[in-house]
Design a protein around this motif. Sequence first.
Motif, PDB file in Angstrom:
ATOM      1  N   LEU A 117       0.827  -1.216   0.000  1.00 50.61           N
ATOM      2  CA  LEU A 117       0.000   0.000   0.000  1.00 50.61           C
ATOM      3  C   LEU A 117       0.857   1.260   0.000  1.00 50.61           C
ATOM      4  N   ARG A 118       1.904   1.286   0.806  1.00 52.13           N
ATOM      5  CA  ARG A 118       2.774   2.461   0.850  1.00 52.13           C
ATOM      6  C   ARG A 118       3.486   2.681  -0.478  1.00 52.13           C
ATOM      7  N   ALA A 119       4.019   1.612  -1.060  1.00 55.90           N
ATOM      8  CA  ALA A 119       4.748   1.749  -2.322  1.00 55.90           C
ATOM      9  C   ALA A 119       3.821   2.233  -3.436  1.00 55.90           C
ATOM     10  N   ALA A 120       2.634   1.665  -3.509  1.00 62.74           N
ATOM     11  CA  ALA A 120       1.686   2.077  -4.553  1.00 62.74           C
ATOM     12  C   ALA A 120       1.281   3.538  -4.370  1.00 62.74           C
ATOM     13  N   ALA A 121       0.998   3.927  -3.141  1.00 59.88           N
ATOM     14  CA  ALA A 121       0.598   5.312  -2.874  1.00 59.88           C
ATOM     15  C   ALA A 121       1.736   6.290  -3.177  1.00 59.88           C
ATOM     16  N   ARG A 122       2.951   5.942  -2.762  1.00 56.93           N
ATOM     17  CA  ARG A 122       4.095   6.821  -3.021  1.00 56.93           C
ATOM     18  C   ARG A 122       4.355   6.966  -4.512  1.00 56.93           C
ATOM     19  N   LEU A 123       4.255   5.861  -5.247  1.00 58.30           N
ATOM     20  CA  LEU A 123       4.477   5.912  -6.687  1.00 58.30           C
ATOM     21  C   LEU A 123       3.428   6.797  -7.368  1.00 58.30           C
ATOM     22  N   THR A 124       2.177   6.655  -6.970  1.00 59.12           N
ATOM     23  CA  THR A 124       1.107   7.472  -7.547  1.00 59.12           C
ATOM     24  C   THR A 124       1.307   8.948  -7.219  1.00 59.12           C
ATOM     25  N   ARG A 125       1.642   9.246  -5.952  1.00 58.30           N
ATOM     26  CA  ARG A 125       1.881  10.650  -5.580  1.00 58.30           C
ATOM     27  C   ARG A 125       3.066  11.220  -6.340  1.00 58.30           C
ATOM     28  N   TRP A 126       4.133  10.435  -6.471  1.00 56.50           N
ATOM     29  CA  TRP A 126       5.317  10.898  -7.200  1.00 56.50           C
ATOM     30  C   TRP A 126       4.960  11.206  -8.651  1.00 56.50           C
ATOM     31  N   ALA A 127       4.258  10.290  -9.294  1.00 54.17           N
ATOM     32  CA  ALA A 127       3.892  10.490 -10.701  1.00 54.17           C
ATOM     33  C   ALA A 127       2.982  11.708 -10.854  1.00 54.17           C
ATOM     34  N   SER A 128       2.060  11.891  -9.926  1.00 55.65           N
ATOM     35  CA  SER A 128       1.165  13.052  -9.994  1.00 55.65           C
ATOM     36  C   SER A 128       1.920  14.353  -9.790  1.00 55.65           C
ATOM     37  N   ARG A 129       2.913  14.321  -8.917  1.00 53.04           N
ATOM     38  CA  ARG A 129       3.684  15.538  -8.630  1.00 53.04           C
ATOM     39  C   ARG A 129       4.456  16.013  -9.864  1.00 53.04           C
ATOM     40  N   TYR A 130       5.019  15.078 -10.621  1.00 59.71           N
ATOM     41  CA  TYR A 130       5.884  15.455 -11.741  1.00 59.71           C
ATOM     42  C   TYR A 130       5.202  15.417 -13.102  1.00 59.71           C
ATOM     43  N   ALA A 131       4.020  14.852 -13.165  1.00 63.36           N
ATOM     44  CA  ALA A 131       3.301  14.788 -14.441  1.00 63.36           C
ATOM     45  C   ALA A 131       2.717  16.154 -14.776  1.00 63.36           C
ATOM     46  N   SER A 132       2.568  16.389 -16.044  1.00 61.42           N
ATOM     47  CA  SER A 132       1.997  17.652 -16.509  1.00 61.42           C
ATOM     48  C   SER A 132       0.598  17.403 -17.051  1.00 61.42           C
ATOM     49  N   PHE A 133      -0.396  17.844 -16.281  1.00 56.21           N
ATOM     50  CA  PHE A 133      -1.783  17.784 -16.744  1.00 56.21           C
ATOM     51  C   PHE A 133      -2.535  18.949 -16.127  1.00 56.21           C
ATOM     52  N   ASP A 134      -3.614  19.343 -16.780  1.00 57.47           N
ATOM     53  CA  ASP A 134      -4.331  20.552 -16.387  1.00 57.47           C
ATOM     54  C   ASP A 134      -5.477  20.313 -15.409  1.00 57.47           C
ATOM     55  N   ILE A 135      -5.681  19.087 -15.023  1.00 58.13           N
ATOM     56  CA  ILE A 135      -6.812  18.741 -14.165  1.00 58.13           C
ATOM     57  C   ILE A 135      -6.347  18.728 -12.712  1.00 58.13           C
ATOM     58  N   PRO A 136      -7.051  19.412 -11.821  1.00 57.82           N
ATOM     59  CA  PRO A 136      -6.684  19.315 -10.410  1.00 57.82           C
ATOM     60  C   PRO A 136      -6.740  17.855  -9.944  1.00 57.82           C
ATOM     61  N   VAL A 137      -5.826  17.490  -9.063  1.00 60.06           N
ATOM     62  CA  VAL A 137      -5.718  16.105  -8.605  1.00 60.06           C
ATOM     63  C   VAL A 137      -7.032  15.620  -7.984  1.00 60.06           C
ATOM     64  N   ALA A 138      -7.710  16.475  -7.243  1.00 57.84           N
ATOM     65  CA  ALA A 138      -8.980  16.068  -6.617  1.00 57.84           C
ATOM     66  C   ALA A 138     -10.027  15.714  -7.679  1.00 57.84           C
ATOM     67  N   GLN A 139     -10.059  16.465  -8.766  1.00 60.78           N
ATOM     68  CA  GLN A 139     -11.002  16.153  -9.839  1.00 60.78           C
ATOM     69  C   GLN A 139     -10.600  14.869 -10.560  1.00 60.78           C
ATOM     70  N   ALA A 140      -9.308  14.675 -10.758  1.00 59.69           N
ATOM     71  CA  ALA A 140      -8.840  13.433 -11.377  1.00 59.69           C
ATOM     72  C   ALA A 140      -9.214  12.240 -10.507  1.00 59.69           C
ATOM     73  N   ARG A 141      -9.093  12.407  -9.176  1.00 60.70           N
ATOM     74  CA  ARG A 141      -9.457  11.329  -8.262  1.00 60.70           C
ATOM     75  C   ARG A 141     -10.949  11.002  -8.380  1.00 60.70           C
ATOM     76  N   LEU A 142     -11.804  12.027  -8.429  1.00 63.74           N
ATOM     77  CA  LEU A 142     -13.247  11.778  -8.578  1.00 63.74           C
ATOM     78  C   LEU A 142     -13.552  11.100  -9.907  1.00 63.74           C
ATOM     79  N   LEU A 143     -12.895  11.544 -10.975  1.00 64.04           N
ATOM     80  CA  LEU A 143     -13.095  10.887 -12.271  1.00 64.04           C
ATOM     81  C   LEU A 143     -12.689   9.427 -12.200  1.00 64.04           C
ATOM     82  N   SER A 144     -11.575   9.159 -11.546  1.00 68.27           N
ATOM     83  CA  SER A 144     -11.099   7.790 -11.412  1.00 68.27           C
ATOM     84  C   SER A 144     -12.092   6.936 -10.631  1.00 68.27           C
TER      85      SER A 144
END
Length: 154
Positions: free
Chosen positions: A12-39
């Motif tokens: 769980l920690r590794a998956a969460a850290r990887l997702t947070r890391w990718a979100s931090r450095y990825a370039s997209f115009d959607i706020p993370v909270a909205q992306a989470r709701l879409l997901s």
Amino acid sequence: MSNHDDPGNDVLRAAARLTRWASRYASFDIPVAQARLLSLLDEWGPCRVSELAEIDHSSQPTTTAGVHRLEAQGWARRDPDRSDARATLVSITPAGHEALAEVRRARAAVLAPALGALEESELARLRDAVVVLEDLLARAATPHHSPAPTREEA
């Protein structure tokens, strides 16, 4: 730091850290909270705002505001709930699916250089690990393995 005596926590920690890391450095115009709701809408399908709030562990007012933002972008819509005329179901739209796909592509793109640096044997292990994780999730999602309901749910 990994504690190999607790593989559940490690996964769980590794998956969460990887997702947070990718979100931090990825370039997209959607706020993370909205992306989470879409997901969540993509994963769970049409649901009431109250259900979506419970799934997201957030308040109903917060989720309602998030759904309004998704609707304003054309990424979600509300339809009458056929089982209760007083309620509506929120669902992801085709534009919402595309917005979510953009987020996922952007996250994968920031991980691509690290994946490209792996040896073929490491990639094979990673593919195997993904299969194991998907199997684990399928088992965890079955009623027999799902956590017992909380007092509020009972």
